[in-house]
Design an enzyme around this catalytic site. Sequence first.
Site, short mmCIF file in Angstrom:
data_model
loop_
_atom_site.label_atom_id
_atom_site.label_comp_id
_atom_site.label_asym_id
_atom_site.label_seq_id
_atom_site.Cartn_x
_atom_site.Cartn_y
_atom_site.Cartn_z
CE LYS A 1 50.87 40.17 41.78
NZ LYS A 1 50.07 40.93 40.85
CE LYS B 1 44.35 38.76 45.94
NZ LYS B 1 45.00 39.84 45.21
CE LYS C 1 42.96 37.60 36.97
NZ LYS C 1 43.44 38.84 36.37
#
Length: 355
Positions: free
Chosen positions: A115, A217, A220
């Site tokens: 991230k 993966k 969202k």
Amino acid sequence: MSPFKPLVFSGVQPTGNLHLGNYLGAIRKFVALQESHDCIYCVVDLHSLTATLVHDDLADQTRQITAAFLAAGINPKAHIVFNQSRVPLHAELAWIFNCVARIGWMNRMTQFKDKAGKDRENASLGLLAYPSLMAADILLYRATHVPVGDDQKQHLELTRDIAAKFNNDFSKRIRDLGLGVEMEMGEETVDGFFPLTEPLIEGPATRVMSLRDGTKKMSKSDPSDLSRINLTDDADAISKKIRKAKTDPEPLPGEVEGLALRPEAENLVGIYAALAETSRESVLSEFAGAQFSTFKPALADLAVEKLGPVASEMRRIMADRRYVDTVLKDGGERAGAIAETTMKSVRRIIGLIGD
Ligand code: TYM
């Protein structure tokens, strides 16, 4: 056998749409665990600030996750459903854990590395400390079991490290205050205050992958909506996304070993197995030799059958905002009472003056 009372805790962030990975990897397991355990399920709104501090619709997203919990079958009366920020003790315990955890531990977290990307110096301190708040969520209730998808495994290992270090560093005070629970630590038996929480990561859908790329993966934050099935998608959208899902030209194998090196096929078979509540072996015994032109429509039908009722129930619950807010308020009060008992002991162990 853990000497702690069995208790399940898990959390979901109110960021973006819930997708099939969240549902199969986490929420559906939350529902099943209600039969055997006391459960606390939390919409972790404070965690979502680490991604974007300013949300246009944080409150509505929080309600939306709550509605998904309820629509999936979580019973907020028999168990506890609440939003994290309503119990400020999460932040207090997280601060203490910030002083227990080491920066090196946080720097090793793959989720932080992913991230933060290349510009780590510019990532928020909250993003780095994220796992410490997660440990606080769990240990504030001295939860023994945490159902999550595979991507949270490392965070749960860190939660155990924090619990173990706290137990070790304060073992004498824990014992002197009579607040300890006898725990096996290797060869030794020590008096610990926090349990070493067990992750529950099982079944065929612990890591649901993107429908566009079987090596990534389902997430969202993927810019392509075709990469995921959202819990709010209608039947047409679900069928279209499965029809367009990436595959390879081979028919399905008869054995699970035949899925090796076929990530897209493996993902779709895993999704089918999880939705049908069966194993990948049994899906393959039914579809051995089938082409995707046969398998995909069967998968689409199954997905629509299983997800359709959840989506319509979610819409129904979302229309009654007052009800959702009452669930969160009531759950927050009950969670807060448990949390306060834990924090009173933690303050005494550390030596902070309180009541
Ligand atoms: P979050 O909000 O990203 O995801 C919620 C849950 O969904 C699981 N999940 C998946 N499972 C299978 N396949 C996928 N593609 C997939 N994507 C997501 C996640 O593993 C998770 O179980 N840090 C947590 C929230 C959290 C938490 C906690 C969880 C905060 N405090 C305490 C457990 C206990 C997170 O970001 O989940």
